[in-house]
Design an enzyme around this catalytic site. Structure first.
Site, PDB file in Angstrom:
ATOM      1  N   GLN A 272       5.638 -56.799 -34.048  1.00  0.00           N
ATOM      2  CA  GLN A 272       6.087 -55.387 -34.467  1.00  0.00           C
ATOM      3  C   GLN A 272       7.430 -55.631 -33.963  1.00  0.00           C
ATOM      4  O   GLN A 272       8.137 -54.852 -34.283  1.00  0.00           O
ATOM      5  CB  GLN A 272       5.105 -54.302 -34.442  1.00  0.00           C
ATOM      6  CG  GLN A 272       5.810 -54.178 -32.696  1.00  0.00           C
ATOM      7  CD  GLN A 272       4.419 -52.872 -31.420  1.00  0.00           C
ATOM      8  OE1 GLN A 272       3.275 -53.162 -31.813  1.00  0.00           O
ATOM      9  NE2 GLN A 272       5.451 -52.003 -31.678  1.00  0.00           N
TER      10      GLN A 272
ATOM     11  N   CYS B  78       2.720 -50.076 -33.315  1.00  0.00           N
ATOM     12  CA  CYS B  78       1.490 -50.888 -32.795  1.00  0.00           C
ATOM     13  C   CYS B  78       0.527 -50.173 -33.443  1.00  0.00           C
ATOM     14  O   CYS B  78      -0.633 -51.177 -33.716  1.00  0.00           O
ATOM     15  CB  CYS B  78       1.527 -50.693 -31.497  1.00  0.00           C
ATOM     16  SG  CYS B  78       0.968 -49.014 -30.793  1.00  0.00           S
TER      17      CYS B  78
ATOM     18  N   HIS C  54       0.286 -47.040 -26.188  1.00  0.00           N
ATOM     19  CA  HIS C  54      -0.316 -48.967 -27.281  1.00  0.00           C
ATOM     20  C   HIS C  54      -1.586 -48.903 -27.505  1.00  0.00           C
ATOM     21  O   HIS C  54      -2.422 -48.738 -27.156  1.00  0.00           O
ATOM     22  CB  HIS C  54       0.247 -49.974 -26.521  1.00  0.00           C
ATOM     23  CG  HIS C  54       0.252 -51.202 -27.453  1.00  0.00           C
ATOM     24  ND1 HIS C  54       0.987 -51.691 -28.362  1.00  0.00           N
ATOM     25  CD2 HIS C  54       0.325 -52.319 -27.005  1.00  0.00           C
ATOM     26  CE1 HIS C  54       1.309 -52.604 -29.050  1.00  0.00           C
ATOM     27  NE2 HIS C  54       0.891 -52.571 -28.138  1.00  0.00           N
TER      28      HIS C  54
ATOM     29  N   ASN D 110      -2.418 -58.620 -29.451  1.00  0.00           N
ATOM     30  CA  ASN D 110      -1.007 -58.005 -29.447  1.00  0.00           C
ATOM     31  C   ASN D 110      -1.082 -58.176 -30.809  1.00  0.00           C
ATOM     32  O   ASN D 110      -0.435 -58.729 -31.531  1.00  0.00           O
ATOM     33  CB  ASN D 110      -0.640 -58.143 -28.172  1.00  0.00           C
ATOM     34  CG  ASN D 110       0.223 -56.829 -27.773  1.00  0.00           C
ATOM     35  OD1 ASN D 110       0.314 -56.301 -28.111  1.00  0.00           O
ATOM     36  ND2 ASN D 110       0.926 -57.403 -26.667  1.00  0.00           N
TER      37      ASN D 110
END
Length: 447
Positions: free
Chosen positions: A66, A72, A366, A387
């Protein structure tokens, strides 16, 4: 002690500081070294092991990135969906257009903000609510239901159809100028109202305002294509091309995930919330007329059991957490025992999860994906996380979260209804209790 700090107090403080040799040792270490490196506990560090007893079968090796944006929640949602696309077409790698998702989100957030302005015309400009509304009208953040609303209305497209732009990956300046314009529009709508304008006139003017925002988004992100072709080679090198697609076509025909079948569970043990209750957040959303934010507040063990059940069945889990706490970014490890800050500072840190939420020490920051869980009998030990910060850190971008960290800093998981019992599902049948816009459970949308 009196209200003010006296010289006598200072002398007492100094004496207490000098009485402990570890204070001097900690001071000397911190003057030249990172606090995280000094406080790291060897016993926790040596136990870092990126192997798990249960993992989804279709995990994608290459993680997304990102970059310098707060998308996120969208990346996590799109990463969940790309697993289904890779399964369906036997692909090694695939990415959706995060830029297209961002374009749609910014446009809808702009309209949502202006509609909130129209709903609060009688509020004083300096009321807490108004100050909250204008503080960050189109931030990059969001929540699960906001993601689903965008998918249902706009669909998705491959990244090749609308690639990343500099502004999508480095969104701060774009957000600043669109925010400035939206605040200007808010003041104009309120001025028109004070001069006697009717709601129909204000909405007509709002349409002109949104045209300006659309223009700014096109300049920053590019113009979303109305149709596109998608071509690829699968794992067997077989070539395929699908022509003349729309974003909604792609979503409905090529993404085998029913987002509407999933619900969001939270664990929020604050004193102003009940367990097994249904909550929403006032003035939080993006698509006007879309589904409202919907949370079922449950005990942490309920969340963990549901997440483990989903992973064992082969489905990744979207989740929200406070990522910066007890976390080493390069190692990609989230572990309550990773650092011994109490030894470093010669003091105990006693706040529990409830207190951290109530006194501003922890919020959701997040969203990521859970793709594996390490089980010992019926107990979870640690979790694997996909992630969206690129391949640097952790296991080529995949992170490790211990079970104790899950307990302390994970706040929500999104679970398909088929993995939940009747008691949990009944929570969502009730009318939701509306939380204040500034409640910690809305913080992920303010990133």
């Amino acid at each position: 002690m009196q209200a003010a700090i006296s010289k006598t107090n200072i002398k007492v403080f100094q004496k207490a500081y000098k009485s402990s040799p570890t204070n001097k040792l900690s001071r000397n270490a911190l003057t030249r070294t990172s606090m995280l490196d000094v406080a790291m506990d060897w016993d926790a560090f040596r136990k870092v092991d990126h192997t798990y007893s249960h993992t989804i079968p279709n995990e994608i090796k290459k993680v997304t990135n990102q970059k310098a944006s707060g998308r996120c929640w969208g990346f996590a949602g799109l990463n969940l969906m790309r697993l289904a696309v890779c399964d369906k077409y036997n692909l090694k790698e695939f990415e959706f257009s995060q830029n297209y998702f961002m374009f749609c989100d910014k446009l809808e957030k702009s309209n949502y903000f202006l509609e909130n302005i129209l709903a609060t015309l009688d509020e004083s400009f300096d009321s807490r609510l108004m100050m909250w509304l204008v503080s960050e009208p189109i931030g990059d953040g969001g929540q699960w239901d906001m993601f689903v609303n965008l998918m249902e209305k706009y669909g998705v497209m491959p990244q090749s159809a609308m690639p990343e732009s500099f502004q999508s990956s480095q969104s701060r300046m774009m957000n600043r100028f669109i925010t400035r314009k939206l605040r200007e529009f808010a003041s104009q709508l309120r001025e028109m109202y004070s001069n006697g304008a009717k709601l129909t006139e204000l909405r007509k003017e709002k349409e002109n305002m949104l045209a300006v925002v659309y223009n700014m988004l096109c300049i920053c992100l590019g113009t979303p294509p109305e149709t596109f072709d998608w071509q690829f080679r699968d794992k067997k090198k077989k070539f395929k091309r699908i022509n003349n697609l729309t974003a909604l076509d792609f979503y409905s025909k090529h993404v085998d995930v029913v987002l509407k079948d999933k619900v969001c569970l939270i664990h929020c043990p604050m004193s102003n919330k009940e367990m097994n209750e249904h909550y929403t957040v006032s003035y939080l959303g993006n698509v006007t007329g879309g589904d409202a934010i919907s949370y079922g507040n449950v005990e942490i063990e309920v969340m963990k059991r549901a997440a483990a059940k989903s992973i064992k069945a082969g489905e990744a889990v979207w989740f929200g957490c406070d990522v910066g706490k007890m976390f080493h970014r390069d190692l990609g490890v989230m572990d309550m025992n990773l650092y011994d800050f109490e030894l470093l500072f010669n003091t105990e840190f006693k706040m529990d999860k409830k207190t951290k939420l109530e006194y501003g020490d922890s919020i959701m920051t997040h969203a990521m994906l859970l793709t594996a869980v390490d089980m010992k009998g019926s107990d979870s030990i640690k979790w694997r996380i996909e992630n969206s910060w690129g391949e640097k850190g952790g296991d080529k971008g995949y992170m490790l979260m211990t079970d104790k960290w899950f307990d302390e800093y994970t706040y929500e998981v999104v679970i398909d209804k088929k993995y939940l019992g009747k008691k949990v599902l009944e929570i969502f049948d009730r009318e939701p209790v509306a939380l204040n816009p500034w409640d910690p459970m809305g913080s992920l949308a303010r990133q």
